[in-house]
Design an enzyme around this catalytic site. Structure first.
Site, PDB file in Angstrom:
ATOM      1  N   SER A  60       0.838  -1.186   0.000  1.00 17.88           N
ATOM      2  CA  SER A  60       0.000   0.000   0.000  1.00 17.88           C
ATOM      3  C   SER A  60       0.885   1.253   0.000  1.00 17.88           C
ATOM      4  O   SER A  60       1.712   1.417  -0.899  1.00 17.88           O
ATOM      5  CB  SER A  60      -0.964  -0.040   1.198  1.00 17.88           C
ATOM      6  OG  SER A  60      -2.013   0.890   1.020  1.00 17.88           O
ATOM      7  N   GLU A 112      -2.075  -2.460  -8.051  1.00 21.43           N
ATOM      8  CA  GLU A 112      -3.239  -2.833  -7.244  1.00 21.43           C
ATOM      9  C   GLU A 112      -3.724  -1.568  -6.550  1.00 21.43           C
ATOM     10  O   GLU A 112      -2.984  -0.597  -6.445  1.00 21.43           O
ATOM     11  CB  GLU A 112      -2.878  -3.914  -6.217  1.00 21.43           C
ATOM     12  CG  GLU A 112      -1.797  -3.532  -5.225  1.00 21.43           C
ATOM     13  CD  GLU A 112      -2.295  -2.745  -4.023  1.00 21.43           C
ATOM     14  OE1 GLU A 112      -3.489  -2.857  -3.682  1.00 21.43           O
ATOM     15  OE2 GLU A 112      -1.495  -1.999  -3.432  1.00 21.43           O
ATOM     16  N   HIS A 153      -5.098  -5.411  -1.570  1.00 25.99           N
ATOM     17  CA  HIS A 153      -5.859  -5.134  -0.355  1.00 25.99           C
ATOM     18  C   HIS A 153      -7.014  -6.101  -0.110  1.00 25.99           C
ATOM     19  O   HIS A 153      -7.735  -5.949   0.871  1.00 25.99           O
ATOM     20  CB  HIS A 153      -6.434  -3.712  -0.416  1.00 25.99           C
ATOM     21  CG  HIS A 153      -5.414  -2.623  -0.250  1.00 25.99           C
ATOM     22  ND1 HIS A 153      -4.534  -2.262  -1.254  1.00 25.99           N
ATOM     23  CD2 HIS A 153      -5.147  -1.811   0.790  1.00 25.99           C
ATOM     24  CE1 HIS A 153      -3.770  -1.262  -0.825  1.00 25.99           C
ATOM     25  NE2 HIS A 153      -4.123  -0.978   0.402  1.00 25.99           N
TER      26      HIS A 153
END
Length: 311
Positions: free
Chosen positions: A116, A215, A282
């Site tokens: 992330s 992502e 995630h």
């Protein structure tokens, strides 16, 4: 700037008895959130130690920039620390990466794991030390999202030197995103927001010949369109070898255009192999992959195979 041709640095694999420092370079967390992660790491024979400011809080940041920088640099400088595992993402890593002691990183390379917002940290370590990293869950562990298979995947990436193979899963929303072909190149990337936010900074890597991993989470299709369009217009995607598409979790809004439509259209025009449906990101069942090492993306076998980040 470090030479673009410098050899990739693969830090030593973690071994039972090794100390790993748990750091929070981005958003805040709590001991309760990290307890399960510490239990897992201890079960692998590791010695997880929260950094002095791991549970600090400064608004939406895990402490001030000075505190977060101090924890990172302490981890890189301490010879007793053999690995750095981020507690979570959130936001804030970009605010501190320019203050990282890259000389210490190069002097004693250590594996750094996270995802992330941690994409920004891994980009900086790639730029400053050509350090391969591990894109996987943080220490703020949730069994309902990252079950046993996720734990086994992270363990393998941190503590073994076997290549990592991730197979596309039909149940993943991005599974239909595909351009046939086979590509080999260094796997770079991670969170799409952080890749785009690195444009214009020293940290966005030259992606020529690379396999790009993307992502994201809670970004509506038009925002994903905007990010991919910006990367294309900036020339950042010129010369890519291929694209590995991970999980785009909760990326929907009220329009008819879906995230699949956007990814198919924006990536399909690049003229390179694209493989969607990879459980990386995630979403539930997140798997771990090395970043900064050579990878082969094969749409025929629906696999992404990545050389280990550790030696």
């Amino acid at each position: 700037m470090i030479s673009e041709n410098l050899t990739v640095v693969r830090p030593p694999a973690l071994r039972p008895g090794d100390t790993v420092l748990l750091v929070s370079p981005s958003g805040p967390t709590s001991p309760e959130r990290v307890a399960r992660g510490m239990e897992l790491l201890t079960g692998w024979g590791l010695r997880p130690v929260p950094a002095p400011n791991a549970y600090a809080r400064h608004g939406y940041l895990a402490g001030t920039d000075e505190l977060r920088t101090a924890d990172l640099n302490a981890a890189f400088a301490d010879p007793q620390v053999r690995g750095v595992i981020c507690t979570r993402g959130g936001y804030g890593a970009q605010r501190v990466v320019d203050a990282i002691d890259m000389a210490a990183v190069r002097r004693d390379p250590k594996v750094v794991a996270g995802f992330s917002d941690i994409t920004a940290l891994q980009f900086a370590l790639w730029r400053g030390a050509r350090l391969a990293g591990v894109h996987g869950p943080g220490a703020a562990w949730r069994d309902e999202r990252t079950p046993l298979r996720s734990a086994e995947s992270l363990h393998a990436a941190l503590m073994t030197t076997e290549p990592v193979t991730v197979t596309a899963v039909p149940d993943e929303e991005t599974f239909p995103v595909r351009v046939p072909g086979r590509a080999t190149g260094v796997l770079l990337g991670g969170n799409l927001c952080m890749i785009t936010a690195s444009l214009g900074t020293p940290d966005l890597p030259d992606l020529t010949g690379a396999v790009l991993l993307i992502e994201d989470v809670q970004e509506p299709p038009y925002k994903v369109d905007r990010m991919l369009t910006q990367l294309r217009r900036a020339g950042a995607l010129d010369g890519l070898a291929g694209v590995a598409v991970g999980q785009f979790t909760d990326c929907a809004d009220g329009w008819d255009t879906t995230i699949i439509d956007v990814l198919t259209e924006r990536l399909g025009g690049l003229g390179v192999p694209v493989l969607g449906g990879l459980p990386i990101g995630h979403g539930p069942g997140q798997l771990t992959v090395p970043v900064g090492t050579e990878a082969t993306l094969d749409t025929g076998t629906a696999t992404l195979t990545v050389q280990p980040a550790v030696a």
